[in-house]
Design an enzyme around this catalytic site. Structure first.
Site, PDB file in Angstrom:
ATOM      1  N   ASP A 157      -5.593   6.335   7.625  1.00 41.32           N
ATOM      2  CA  ASP A 157      -4.663   5.578   7.820  1.00 41.32           C
ATOM      3  C   ASP A 157      -3.852   6.031   8.915  1.00 41.32           C
ATOM      4  O   ASP A 157      -3.954   7.116   9.527  1.00 41.32           O
ATOM      5  CB  ASP A 157      -3.662   5.342   6.633  1.00 41.32           C
ATOM      6  CG  ASP A 157      -3.509   6.683   6.109  1.00 41.32           C
ATOM      7  OD1 ASP A 157      -3.756   7.861   6.348  1.00 41.32           O
ATOM      8  OD2 ASP A 157      -3.161   6.778   4.732  1.00 41.32           O
ATOM      9  N   ASP A 206       1.970   7.377  -7.236  1.00 45.91           N
ATOM     10  CA  ASP A 206       2.087   6.215  -7.769  1.00 45.91           C
ATOM     11  C   ASP A 206       0.505   5.668  -7.837  1.00 45.91           C
ATOM     12  O   ASP A 206       0.182   4.619  -7.888  1.00 45.91           O
ATOM     13  CB  ASP A 206       2.820   5.347  -7.127  1.00 45.91           C
ATOM     14  CG  ASP A 206       2.613   4.900  -5.744  1.00 45.91           C
ATOM     15  OD1 ASP A 206       1.499   5.663  -5.203  1.00 45.91           O
ATOM     16  OD2 ASP A 206       3.080   4.324  -4.956  1.00 45.91           O
ATOM     17  N   HIS A 260      -1.523   5.429  -5.238  1.00 45.21           N
ATOM     18  CA  HIS A 260      -1.985   5.121  -3.986  1.00 45.21           C
ATOM     19  C   HIS A 260      -3.187   6.134  -3.389  1.00 45.21           C
ATOM     20  O   HIS A 260      -3.157   7.070  -3.662  1.00 45.21           O
ATOM     21  CB  HIS A 260      -1.009   4.524  -3.034  1.00 45.21           C
ATOM     22  CG  HIS A 260      -0.384   5.518  -2.327  1.00 45.21           C
ATOM     23  ND1 HIS A 260       0.976   6.014  -2.121  1.00 45.21           N
ATOM     24  CD2 HIS A 260      -0.696   6.495  -1.205  1.00 45.21           C
ATOM     25  CE1 HIS A 260       1.454   6.581  -1.710  1.00 45.21           C
ATOM     26  NE2 HIS A 260       0.409   7.256  -0.929  1.00 45.21           N
ATOM     27  N   GLU A 271      -1.191   0.511  -1.361  1.00 47.01           N
ATOM     28  CA  GLU A 271      -0.190   0.948  -2.542  1.00 47.01           C
ATOM     29  C   GLU A 271      -0.630  -0.049  -3.603  1.00 47.01           C
ATOM     30  O   GLU A 271      -1.438  -0.918  -3.767  1.00 47.01           O
ATOM     31  CB  GLU A 271       1.244   0.065  -1.913  1.00 47.01           C
ATOM     32  CG  GLU A 271       1.887   0.863  -0.647  1.00 47.01           C
ATOM     33  CD  GLU A 271       2.407   2.098  -0.912  1.00 47.01           C
ATOM     34  OE1 GLU A 271       2.167   2.784  -1.950  1.00 47.01           O
ATOM     35  OE2 GLU A 271       3.220   2.663  -0.109  1.00 47.01           O
TER      36      GLU A 271
END
Ligand code: GLP
Length: 257
Positions: free
Chosen positions: A63, A132, A134, A139
């Site tokens: 990314d 979380d 990801h 996300e």
């Protein structure tokens, strides 16, 4: 499940080394974030000692932030050059990342997917895990079939990553380009690293919970070859912890990965 982050790095480096020794022109998927930093240190040390070579390898980053200029220290391409590419013998021209400065971002994403496919696909994908759940910048709510695309970062991720921008939340970009969950699942082997208590819930949900877009890394349950290397705090909420420990302890060496 290992006693310390240092051991996590050594075991992960063993897997990278095994991949490269079996296939000297292996395609390695590189992650940013703090989780793989000790692994990159270990790989650099092995290359310096002459025990490992990435000379024939290619690499693809997961990314990139949108809009950080080429000289920005937190641009992921700069981070990967600093932590990995400049310290090993890989050809920098064969280290690729999504172009977060492209005039046409959607085309840059499609081009990136094409380049990964043309290079033969990723052999070993190194992954960290967001608190979380990801992976890369997919996300919660990300399609499990997603491909490289533009994403908006959640406020949780921007707050988590503000520490890399001197604590200045306003300096953290709002958008990124990220390989999709589907892109990541195409890699032939996934190597997931998680250390520290802050990752315990994500490790539990993604390994033992339901496969769900709410925990994007849970998609790895659909992949046939995943190695997840964790330290004890990160493993602390695993329901089948004792069983995993027993399995690992009694695995013959040849079956270790
Ligand atoms: C970042 C990166 C991910 C990384 C994750 C966890 O947002 N885009 O690739 O795995 O967050 O980061 P860390 O390893 O620092 O906990």
């Amino acid at each position: 499940m290992l006693a310390s982050p240092e051991e996590v790095a050594v075991v992960a480096a063993d897997l990278v080394a095994r991949t490269v020794s079996r296939k000297p022109d292996a395609v390695i998927g590189l992650a940013t974030g703090s989780s793989p930093v000790a692994l990159y240190d270990e790989l650099a040390a092995r290359v310096a000692a002459g025990a490992l070579s990435f000379a024939g390898c290619s690499a693809f980053m997961l990314d990139e932030y949108v809009g950080l200029d080429a000289g920005h220290p937190e641009r992921y391409r700069t981070v990967i050059d600093t932590l990995f590419a400049s310290r090993v013998d890989i050809d920098p021209a064969r280290v690729h990342g999504p172009d977060g400065l492209a005039a046409d971002l959607a085309t840059a994403c499609a081009d990136y997917e094409r380049l990964i496919a043309e290079t033969g696909g990723v052999d070993l994908q190194i992954l960290g895990l967001g608190s979380d759940g990801h992976i890369a910048f997919n996300e919660p709510g990300s399609s499990l079939a997603s491909r490289t695309r533009i994403k908006t970062l959640t406020s949780q991720t921007r707050a988590d990553n503000a520490r890399f921008f001197g604590g200045d939340l306003a300096a953290v970009p709002r958008h990124c380009l990220t390989q999709g969950v589907g892109t990541i699942l195409d890699a032939r082997h996934l190597l997931v690293l998680a250390t520290g208590e802050g990752k315990a819930a994500a490790v539990h949900e993604c390994v033992e919970g339901a496969v769900s877009a709410m925990w994007p890394a849970s998609a790895m349950q659909l992949h046939p070859t995943v190695t997840i290397v964790v330290d004890e705090p990160a493993a602390s909420l695993l329901q089948l912890r004792a069983y995993y420990q027993e399995t690992y302890a009694h695995k013959p060496d040849w079956q270790r990965f």
